[in-house]
Write a protein that holds these residues in place. Structure first.
Motif, PDB file in Angstrom:
ATOM      1  N   GLU A  79      -0.808  -6.213  95.410  1.00  0.00           N
ATOM      2  CA  GLU A  79      -1.609  -7.408  95.649  1.00  0.00           C
ATOM      3  C   GLU A  79      -0.809  -8.641  95.261  1.00  0.00           C
ATOM      4  O   GLU A  79      -0.099  -8.663  94.252  1.00  0.00           O
ATOM      5  CB  GLU A  79      -2.888  -7.359  94.819  1.00  0.00           C
ATOM      6  N   TYR A  81      -1.297 -12.634  94.257  1.00  0.00           N
ATOM      7  CA  TYR A  81      -2.372 -13.459  93.723  1.00  0.00           C
ATOM      8  C   TYR A  81      -2.154 -14.923  94.098  1.00  0.00           C
ATOM      9  O   TYR A  81      -1.042 -15.438  93.988  1.00  0.00           O
ATOM     10  CB  TYR A  81      -2.437 -13.305  92.201  1.00  0.00           C
ATOM     11  N   LEU A  95      -6.376 -17.795  87.664  1.00  0.00           N
ATOM     12  CA  LEU A  95      -6.489 -16.410  88.126  1.00  0.00           C
ATOM     13  C   LEU A  95      -7.649 -15.657  87.488  1.00  0.00           C
ATOM     14  O   LEU A  95      -7.676 -14.423  87.529  1.00  0.00           O
ATOM     15  CB  LEU A  95      -5.172 -15.662  87.846  1.00  0.00           C
ATOM     16  N   HIS A  98      -9.260 -12.728  89.205  1.00  0.00           N
ATOM     17  CA  HIS A  98      -8.443 -11.560  89.528  1.00  0.00           C
ATOM     18  C   HIS A  98      -8.183 -10.652  88.329  1.00  0.00           C
ATOM     19  O   HIS A  98      -7.536  -9.611  88.483  1.00  0.00           O
ATOM     20  CB  HIS A  98      -7.115 -12.016  90.135  1.00  0.00           C
TER      21      HIS A  98
END
Length: 250
Positions: A79, A81, A95, A98
């Motif tokens: 992934e 970000y 973030l 996340h």
């Protein structure tokens, strides 16, 4: 250029175009099941040949973004970000959706700064700064190596602060008793030197996103000069740009 060489160049150009579009779709979360459509489906979607799509997927595999397995297809390997550029936020603030950002303090000391740092922070000769080096992780994954120079009056109280679980920006505002204002930002690509590669757990020479940021308090005083090396395979920068109506092109 021969006809064959020209054809190869066109295929390579087209593969890069498809790879750029697919990368954006992956980063924006289109393939939430972790699997990309079959090559034939992607070929129809992008108006390209299957060979071109195959080459594009190969480029993304080389970046470490996808895996290609016979009988399974193409799956998302890692992934990336999103990190916004339109607001002045710390990494944990940026973030938080996340996962959990933690900070490992590798070095923290008082030092007399190099002349270039002293000039950027507007300090007199002989003034010391707090130098701080942190490895920052998201959900345990090494994400960035941050080298930070702080003016002494706001940096020194950080020796007693919980730097493992807090963004420096939040702590600085509490210490200074006023909000942060603006930051000057430079973004460039660099290669991972052996030390950085070891800390961030990437190959030597891997592409990194390097951010140089000089942050000011709301009264305009510069207090924080940072050099942040982000893993290029785990972070993408996003922002909003507007062209003012009263500005004219050069």
């Amino acid at each position: 250029m021969s006809g064959l060489a020209a054809a190869r160049r066109r295929r390579a150009d087209r593969a890069r175009q498809v790879a750029d579009l697919l990368r954006g779709e992956i980063v924006r979360g289109r393939f939430r099941n972790g699997r990309l459509p079959r090559e034939a489906v992607l070929a129809r979607e992008f108006g390209a040949s299957r060979n071109t799509v195959r080459a594009a997927l190969g480029l993304l595999r080389d970046e470490g973004l996808v895996d290609r397995c016979p009988g399974i297809g193409t799956t998302i390997a890692a992934e990336k970000y999103p990190h916004g550029l339109h607001r002045l936020l710390g990494l944990a603030e940026t973030l938080h959706e996340h996962g959990v950002v933690t900070n490992q303090v590798r070095t923290m000391t008082l030092m007399e700064p190099p002349a270039a740092v002293r000039q950027r922070l507007g300090l007199a000769d002989g003034e010391q700064v707090v130098y701080l080096e942190r490895l920052r992780r998201l959900n345990g994954l090494p994400l960035s190596l941050d080298l930070t120079y702080l003016v002494r009056d706001v940096g020194e109280p950080l020796f007693d602060a919980d730097l493992e679980h807090n963004d420096i920006f939040v702590l600085l505002e509490h210490i200074a008793g006023r909000p942060l204002g603006m930051a000057e930002l430079t973004l460039e690509a660099v290669n991972a030197d052996p030390h950085t590669a070891s800390v961030l757990e990437v190959p030597r020479g891997a592409a990194l996103l390097m951010v140089e940021r000089l942050t000011h308090l709301s009264d305009g005083r510069p207090v924080d000069l940072e050099f942040v090396r982000f893993r290029g395979d785990r972070l993408t920068m996003r922002g909003h740009l507007r062209r003012s109506g009263d500005e004219h092109p050069a």
